[in-house]
Design a protein around this motif. Structure first.
Motif, PDB file in Angstrom:
ATOM      1  N   GLU A 622     -15.797  29.027 -36.591  1.00 27.77           N
ATOM      2  CA  GLU A 622     -16.421  27.748 -36.349  1.00 27.77           C
ATOM      3  C   GLU A 622     -17.341  27.500 -37.768  1.00 27.77           C
ATOM      4  O   GLU A 622     -17.607  26.355 -38.132  1.00 27.77           O
ATOM      5  N   SER A 658     -12.802  21.687 -46.414  1.00 21.29           N
ATOM      6  CA  SER A 658     -13.061  22.267 -45.530  1.00 21.29           C
ATOM      7  C   SER A 658     -11.702  22.681 -44.838  1.00 21.29           C
ATOM      8  O   SER A 658     -10.786  22.243 -45.223  1.00 21.29           O
ATOM      9  N   LEU A 661     -10.847  19.924 -39.099  1.00 19.99           N
ATOM     10  CA  LEU A 661     -11.878  19.859 -38.129  1.00 19.99           C
ATOM     11  C   LEU A 661     -11.522  19.134 -36.926  1.00 19.99           C
ATOM     12  O   LEU A 661     -10.793  18.195 -36.913  1.00 19.99           O
ATOM     13  N   HIS A 666     -20.511  17.192 -36.699  1.00 18.85           N
ATOM     14  CA  HIS A 666     -20.638  18.473 -37.510  1.00 18.85           C
ATOM     15  C   HIS A 666     -21.952  18.499 -38.175  1.00 18.85           C
ATOM     16  O   HIS A 666     -22.556  17.387 -38.569  1.00 18.85           O
ATOM     17  N   ARG A 753     -20.446  23.498 -39.634  1.00 18.47           N
ATOM     18  CA  ARG A 753     -20.015  24.058 -38.429  1.00 18.47           C
ATOM     19  C   ARG A 753     -20.198  22.858 -37.550  1.00 18.47           C
ATOM     20  O   ARG A 753     -21.112  21.790 -37.956  1.00 18.47           O
ATOM     21  N   PRO A 754     -19.493  22.857 -36.469  1.00 20.79           N
ATOM     22  CA  PRO A 754     -19.390  21.986 -35.513  1.00 20.79           C
ATOM     23  C   PRO A 754     -20.704  21.995 -34.677  1.00 20.79           C
ATOM     24  O   PRO A 754     -21.422  23.075 -34.521  1.00 20.79           O
TER      25      PRO A 754
END
Length: 755
Positions: A622, A658, A661, A666, A753-754
């Motif tokens: 993640e 990225s 997603l 995020h 990152r989430p």
């Protein structure tokens, strides 16, 4: 003091210490970040140590420790390996899963001389990691970072308040519970303001990191809340809050934890950590009502907790455990002069090349200071020299002189090898410094290998090395960088730390430092003694010869420091000459076969994430570190993994892509030099745009922080939040970072990152 001068003074210990008359006077505490919970921890250790007649001092880098010359180092962080000649002990306060996040953390743990924890689960993990690596078992002591011994001050529990301390650095842990608690009249939160913006009036401010002010708040409130992460509870690791509350004489309300239940029993008021946030808040409110209605019974519980803490858990008691383990380390791991318990004799080949006596003295001093006595020096002279004056300086050493005036590196090495008469031998160059326990640790590794059945005889042992420079900032080596790294600047780093892998040696990867090994004389035969006539890389060639004949064993001990800008006995060749040398080495091994290695693997683990080791944790999918693959523009440059944007530049400077997603919020984090933030004086420095692969705008990120969140004194994190809309879920996005303030920027890391 330059780092090399500090190293020379450090490795040349005083005569009193060399004779083993140890009395602990100084402890260095290592943690890379300021103004966090560990800052308070180090203050308390300092207070307790002072009561024992010891100076305990905090440091942010290993380089800063060298001039302090401590008796040992307590590493309170798994971010740092052992990098100094001093015994270094890892305080393992987190669950084992934390250390398996990256191979670098496991490497750092393996580099320590001893460990401290209170968790049986962590003890088993430490034993497993050492067994898997082949490391000689290091002592493991029962220890936690607690609080110094205190007197009992009865709290007023007629109108109890509930105090909770925390930096709340991740912002997500217990968020729902804190929301419920912030509405209760008795709740008080303390810590950095940026971590508590969501609790409203229940936030009561920041308390100094001085080792005592936190205790005063708990005494004033009467009751303290002790929450921890679930992993801590599963592995019976206590939160420091239980020690703070009980040392203050206040009454703890704590999550159920085997450690707390074992030590404090029913003197603590417990909550169920598996319950919902609403239910936990109800349990806490019920406990607070009981305290207010039964102040005398509550006071009796508080005094019982205080008595238990001061009886066996205070910091002074914990430090006594550390001192006992330290004595064991000195006795068993080669830091103290020992009687010659082994019949193995040792010699070192020291080639002078073009170096003079003053260049050779520091390396020879490190040999004279070895805890393994009776070392022979085979001094191979590359030029005329007053040998008598040099040898008289080191009566502890026996010298054999060999003339090889003007000889090439391999010719001088071969001349020295032909004079080896001892059981074991090694090579030491003027730019290397052996730590006091180097020889003893390798002798121990070889003796231990003899007791274990192996597929091939073990005839060579080697250790790891640190690298030091007087002039150059040394960042973590490329193969060890990961998304969890804390960037900082110092002139020392870990060098080669690699298990024996003959296939890596055969692939021209130098996985053994040229001066970090000891070999048995049985490896010397007509072929290994034959001079290949190499101007450089001669020890690499010799190790390749040895690897065809026997196994090596890796000690996992950092027992040598290589001075990158130290004296060279042989001038390094230019690139064309080096390529020619490597081609000749290749030809000399054209039809040779080396044993291939097959790392042990477990489903769900990546055998390549720890170079040379088969088992490591699955990567944190993640969290993405974008910076290494981002494209640079407008004059931005990359060096050692750090990106620099020159002054006066505006516009897009970094572009990256990225992974796919999810459709959820995020967080994009930009780690920049703290001086950039200070120079900006509140003005914007950068902006972020997130686009689809086709270039359409995905979202308009909004800045959620632009200050000192997670600042470690070197880098400061700037955060932006954005939502990924449903139609674009499952697709990669393009991240563009623009400089908007025209100020120079230093970027250490870009993570996504989430939330």
């Amino acid at each position: 003091m330059p780092i090399q001068a500090a190293l020379n003074e450090t490795i040349g210990m005083s005569a009193q210490r060399r004779e083993g008359a140890y009395m602990v006077k100084r402890i260095a505490m290592l943690f890379p970040v300021d103004n966090v919970a560990e800052t308070e921890t180090m203050m308390r250790i300092s207070i307790a140590a002072e009561r024992l007649g010891i100076e305990a001092k905090p440091f942010r880098t290993s380089e800063e420790i060298l001039p302090f010359e401590p008796d040992f180092v307590l590493s309170l962080t798994h971010q740092d390996p052992k990098l100094t000649p001093f015994p270094t002990y890892g305080v393992v306060t987190a669950p084992s899963r934390f250390y398996m996040q990256t191979a670098r953390f496991v490497r750092n743990i393996l580099s320590y001389d001893a460990y401290f924890t209170v968790s049986d689960t962590v003890v088993r993990w430490l034993k497993d990691v050492q067994a898997g690596s082949g490391k000689t078992k290091a002592p493991i002591g029962y220890y936690a970072n607690t609080v110094h011994e205190t007197g009992f001050v009865a709290p007023d529990l007629t109108n109890p308040q509930l105090a909770y301390f925390g930096t709340n650095w991740d912002g997500q842990r217990h968020a729902d519970l804190f929301d419920h608690l912030s509405r209760l009249p008795f709740m008080q939160f303390y810590g950095p303001a940026e971590g508590w913006r969501h609790v409203g009036p229940a936030y009561r401010g920041r308390v100094p990191f001085d080792g005592v002010s936190t205790l005063d708040v708990y005494r004033r409130c009467g009751v303290g809340l002790c929450l921890s992460m679930r992993d801590f509870e599963v592995e019976a690791l206590p939160t420091n809050r239980i020690f703070e509350v009980t040392a203050a004489g206040a009454l703890p309300i704590a999550s159920r934890n085997p450690f707390i239940e074992r030590h404090f029993g029913d003197s603590v008021l417990y909550i169920d950590p598996l319950a919902s946030a609403t239910e936990i808040a109800r349990q806490i409110e019920t406990h607070m009502t009981w305290v207010a209605d039964h102040p005398e019974e509550a006071l009796a519980k508080a005094k019982s907790c205080w008595s238990i803490f001061n009886g066996s858990l205070n910091q002074e008691r914990m430090l006594e455990t550390v001192l006992t383990v330290h004595e064991e380390v000195l006795r068993t791991r080669g830091y103290r002069p020992m009687p010659q318990t082994t019949g193995l004799t040792v010699s070192y080949i020291v080639r002078t090349g073009g170096c003079g006596p003053d260049d050779l003295r520091p390396a020879l001093r490190s040999l004279a200071d070895q805890s393994h006595a009776g070392i022979t020096i085979i001094l191979v002279l590359g030029q005329s020299m007053d040998v008598g004056a040099l040898t008289e300086s080191f009566p502890e050493l026996r010298f054999v002189t060999v003339e090889a005036f003007g000889a090439a590196a391999s010719t001088a090495l071969s001349a020295g090898l032909r004079h080896v008469e001892t059981d074991l031998f090694g090579v030491l160059d003027p730019s290397a410094r052996l730590h006091r326990n180097h020889v003893r640790s390798l002798v121990t590794a070889l003796e231990r290998a003899e007791t274990v059945q192996r597929r091939a005889p073990v005839l060579l042992a080697y250790g790891a090395n640190a690298e030091a420079s007087d002039s150059e900032m040394l960042h973590e080596r490329e193969e060890w960088r990961d998304v969890c790294i804390i960037p900082r600047q110092e002139k020392i780093r870990l060098g080669i730390f690699h298990p024996f892998d003959p296939s890596s040696l055969a692939a021209s990867r130098l996985t053994v430092h040229p001066n970090a090994w000891l070999a048995r004389r049985a490896l010397l035969d007509p072929e290994t003694l034959d001079d290949p006539e190499l101007e450089a890389e001669d020890i690499r060639y010799l190790l390749l010869q040895f690897a065809q004949r026997a196994d090596f064993v890796f000690s996992c001990e950092v027992t040598l420091t290589h001075r990158l800008d130290g004296p060279e006995n042989f001038a390094p060749p230019g690139q064309p000459a080096l390529e020619a040398i490597m081609r000749r080495i290749h030809l000399r091994h054209w039809f040779r076969c080396f044993p291939s290695t097959h790392p042990f693997s477990v489903p769900g683990y990546d055998p390549h994430s720890f170079p040379g080791y088969g088992v490591s944790a699955p990567p944190r999918q993640e969290l993405m570190d974008l910076l290494p693959s981002m494209l640079l523009d407008r004059g931005a440059t990359r060096s050692g993994g750090i990106v620099t944007v020159p002054e006066g530049v505006t516009g897009v400077v970094l572009t990256g892509t990225s992974r796919k997603l999810d459709a959820r919020p995020h967080r994009l984090s930009l780690y920049m030099a703290t001086e950039n933030i200070e120079a900006a004086a509140g003005n914007p420095l950068a902006e972020v745009n997130v686009l689809s692969e086709s270039g359409a705008v995905v979202a308009a990120p909004f800045a959620v922080h632009a200050g000192t969140l997670r600042s470690d004194g070197l880098s400061t994190r700037l955060d932006w939040l954005f939502d990924v809309p449903g139609p674009l879920a499952g697709q990669p996005c393009q991240i563009r970072i623009s400089s908007v303030g025209a100020a120079p920027l230093t970027v250490y890391k870009v993570t996504l990152r989430p939330v």
